[in-house]
Write a protein that holds these residues in place. Structure first.
Motif, PDB file in Angstrom:
ATOM      1  N   ASN A  44       0.827  -1.209   0.000  1.00 40.89           N
ATOM      2  CA  ASN A  44       0.000   0.000   0.000  1.00 40.89           C
ATOM      3  C   ASN A  44       0.862   1.259   0.000  1.00 40.89           C
ATOM      4  OD1 ASN A  44      -2.638  -1.223   0.206  1.00 40.89           O
ATOM      5  ND2 ASN A  44      -1.944  -1.940   2.204  1.00 40.89           N
ATOM      6  N   ALA A  45       2.032   1.169   0.612  1.00 40.00           N
ATOM      7  CA  ALA A  45       2.845   2.372   0.780  1.00 40.00           C
ATOM      8  C   ALA A  45       3.553   2.776  -0.511  1.00 40.00           C
ATOM      9  CB  ALA A  45       3.863   2.159   1.892  1.00 40.00           C
ATOM     10  N   CYS A  48       2.180   3.015  -5.568  1.00 39.37           N
ATOM     11  CA  CYS A  48       1.578   4.114  -6.333  1.00 39.37           C
ATOM     12  C   CYS A  48       2.523   4.526  -7.462  1.00 39.37           C
ATOM     13  CB  CYS A  48       1.360   5.305  -5.406  1.00 39.37           C
ATOM     14  SG  CYS A  48       2.832   5.728  -4.471  1.00 39.37           S
ATOM     15  N   PRO A 162      -6.391  -0.788   4.231  1.00 39.42           N
ATOM     16  CA  PRO A 162      -6.883   0.421   3.556  1.00 39.42           C
ATOM     17  C   PRO A 162      -7.971   1.140   4.358  1.00 39.42           C
ATOM     18  CG  PRO A 162      -6.800  -1.432   2.043  1.00 39.42           C
ATOM     19  CD  PRO A 162      -6.537  -1.984   3.406  1.00 39.42           C
ATOM     20  N   ASN A 186     -10.237   4.249  -1.147  1.00 38.05           N
ATOM     21  CA  ASN A 186      -8.814   4.035  -0.883  1.00 38.05           C
ATOM     22  C   ASN A 186      -7.985   4.820  -1.895  1.00 38.05           C
ATOM     23  OD1 ASN A 186      -6.227   3.215  -0.556  1.00 38.05           O
ATOM     24  ND2 ASN A 186      -6.612   1.032  -0.855  1.00 38.05           N
ATOM     25  N   TRP A 188      -4.729   5.473  -1.907  1.00 39.45           N
ATOM     26  CA  TRP A 188      -3.278   5.302  -1.815  1.00 39.45           C
ATOM     27  C   TRP A 188      -2.575   5.054  -3.151  1.00 39.45           C
ATOM     28  CZ3 TRP A 188      -3.646   1.779   3.114  1.00 39.45           C
ATOM     29  CH2 TRP A 188      -3.731   2.600   4.242  1.00 39.45           C
ATOM     30  N   THR A 210      -1.749  11.531   3.712  1.00 39.73           N
ATOM     31  CA  THR A 210      -2.442  11.076   2.496  1.00 39.73           C
ATOM     32  C   THR A 210      -3.213  12.230   1.869  1.00 39.73           C
ATOM     33  OG1 THR A 210      -2.598   8.841   3.370  1.00 39.73           O
ATOM     34  CG2 THR A 210      -4.134   9.403   1.616  1.00 39.73           C
ATOM     35  N   CYS A 379      -9.299  10.167   2.957  1.00 42.38           N
ATOM     36  CA  CYS A 379      -7.879  10.144   3.384  1.00 42.38           C
ATOM     37  C   CYS A 379      -7.805   9.999   4.899  1.00 42.38           C
ATOM     38  CB  CYS A 379      -7.185  11.417   2.924  1.00 42.38           C
ATOM     39  SG  CYS A 379      -7.184  11.624   1.141  1.00 42.38           S
TER      40      CYS A 379
END
Ligand code: FAD
Length: 461
Positions: A44-45, A48, A162, A186, A188, A210, A379
């Motif tokens: 998730n981190a 992107c 999430p 979500n 992210w 976020t 967020c």
């Protein structure tokens, strides 16, 4: 013993870092299975692709090995091109997707070094829905597609669950072709940004890092419609200063919440919190805070967080300077309004071709307030981990002091309902924070993985 199978559940940075440390400790890659979606190490981190989603700390704090803290920075000098925007007065803040490339590179190198025909791990891009004790000993993981995987030892690395909506949503969105992007649950991975009309009215729920990522990406896309940012404290996170860490302060022998609070009060200088000297003092307080935290009872941990929690979450998670600059720009042009408000409910309003979302807020200044927007971006931070919740419901683990994760000991072993540590069920990642302290950053997760790998290698080899 030597042929024990290790199962890592999760596929983010924690899984990748653990894998690196396990093979470097001498465990054969062929003994390791990973279950988790997407590219290993992304999670998730770092999963992107957006250019504006940056690391929130300087490059030299993003280390995998404590004795090679400049490794990412050195790699970046060779491999990161066209990122002039990374350099700031307070350090270099690279893109998160570039850190993902670095992790993949470290992973490939570690597996190549392990060499021979044993250098292939098994990775199933699946979600584990249930983990149970196998009849013959060991563990059995059940995947979404029904696949069952057995292992002698399981390492839980399921990471940051999430975000979930913080309020009820009234109305049905489904018939609209763009409904998924109207309510971005979500944010992210940043893909929602590609479908956001420049004139649309947006509400961003949450006032943390976020939310700042979202603002930065919208600013660069030259977003023109109004953006309402609903921040529970009415302000954005502070910016990273150009601080340098020196010695840790001394701490009381028998930690109590009141003594820890007093230490914070006396150690933090009487300066603006943006001042580098203030952040330096705060960072020094963090050096040995985990020992203090681990010595507290659950009740004392909750008491301490009731008093210190606001200060901790505000000044622990500071923003990359690029994000603050973007938010300031949008505020100056009148596009961004930061509302000191909490969201109560979202109502879908559909009529003909027109669809909008009405938000009921409680504004700290004006009381009840309503906003009408086209899109809402959630967020609000991490949600709940269903796999960990299942382990509690099945009587395998017990919740930590805050009910966020599972209780673990300082060897990362999950504690069972009798209070005994399970040597074959380990947890590494943000969910260990309530038990172990300030351990959610990538470097801390890697350090925990390194210790786990050393102990497992000792047991297994
Ligand atoms: C958006 C964001 C940005 C961040 N930025 C930074 C930063 O700049 N610097 C820093 O030091 N820290 C940062 N962090 C903190 C972060 O906790 C750590 O850096 C680290 O990346 C966490 O890695 P993880 O693998 O534990 O979690 P995650 O990145 O959340 O990855 C967990 C993975 O496990 C998978 N998974 C979850 N449940 C299951 C299941 N049941 N079965 C199979 N797979 C599952 C998920 O799909 C995901 O791929 C950030 C965190 C987030 C959320």
């Amino acid at each position: 013993m030597a042929d024990q199978n290790i199962l890592i559940i999760g596929s983010g940075f924690a899984a990748a870092a653990n894998l690196i440390h396990l093979v470097e400790a001498g465990i054969k890659p062929s003994q390791i299975t990973i279950i988790g979606p997407g590219q290993l190490g992304a999670g998730n981190a770092y999963g992107c692709d957006d250019d504006d989603f940056r690391l929130n700390v300087r490059a030299n704090l993003m280390w995998i090995w404590p004795d090679r803290r400049d490794d990412f920075g050195n790699w970046a000098k060779i491999h990161i091109k066209n990122d002039k925007g990374a350099m700031r007065h307070s350090g270099i803040f690279y893109r998160r997707r570039d850190f993902r490339r670095y992790v993949a590179n470290c992973l490939d190198a570690a597996l190549a070094k392990a060499g021979g025909q044993d250098n292939a791990i098994t990775h199933y891009p699946q979600i584990v829905t249930k983990l149970s004790k196998a009849d013959q000993g060991g563990w059995q993981a059940e995947c979404e597609d029904g696949r069952l995987i057995k292992a002698d030892l399981v390492l839980l690395a399921t990471g940051n669950p999430p975000p979930q909506w913080p309020c009820p949503i009234h109305g049905v969105m489904a018939p609209l072709p763009d409904h998924a992007n109207r309510l971005v649950q979500n944010p992210w991975n940043g893909r929602w940004l590609d479908h956001m009309p420049a004139q649309s009215r947006l509400a961003i729920i949450g006032g943390g890092l976020t939310a700042l990522d979202a603002i930065t990406a919208l600013a660069r896309r030259n977003h023109q419609g109004p953006i309402f940012l609903l921040a529970p404290h009415g302000s954005l996170p502070p910016e990273q200063a150009d601080w340098v860490k020196h010695c840790p302060p001394s701490w009381p022998d028998a930690p109590r919440p009141s003594k820890i609070l007093r230490r914070f009060r006396s150690y933090l200088p009487d300066l603006p919190t943006e001042d580098a000297a203030w952040q330096q003092a705060f960072e020094e307080l963090r050096i040995d805070i985990n020992q203090q935290w681990q010595a507290l009872s659950d009740g004392d941990r909750r008491r301490l967080m009731r008093r210190l929690g606001w200060l901790w979450s505000r000044y622990r998670y500071r923003a990359a300077p690029q994000t603050i600059a973007a938010a300031n720009r949008l505020q100056q042009t009148g596009i961004l309004e930061i509302c000191h408000a909490r969201l109560g409910a979202i109502h879908l309003q559909a009529g003909g071709d027109e669809t909008s979302l009405r938000l009921d807020l409680h504004d700290a200044k004006t009381g009840a307030r309503h906003l009408t927007v086209d899109h809402v971006i959630n967020c609000t931070g991490v949600g709940h981990d269903p796999l960990l919740a299942n382990l509690v419901a099945d009587g395998i683990g017990v919740p930590d002091a805050f009910g966020h994760g599972l209780r673990v000991n300082h060897h990362n072993e999950v504690i069972d309902p009798d209070g005994d540590a399970m040597a074959t069920l380990l947890l590494v990642g943000p969910a260990m924070a309530s038990s172990l302290g300030d351990v959610v950053a990538a470097s801390e997760i890697s350090l925990a993985g390194m210790r786990v790998a050393a102990r497992l290698a000792n047991q297994i080899l």
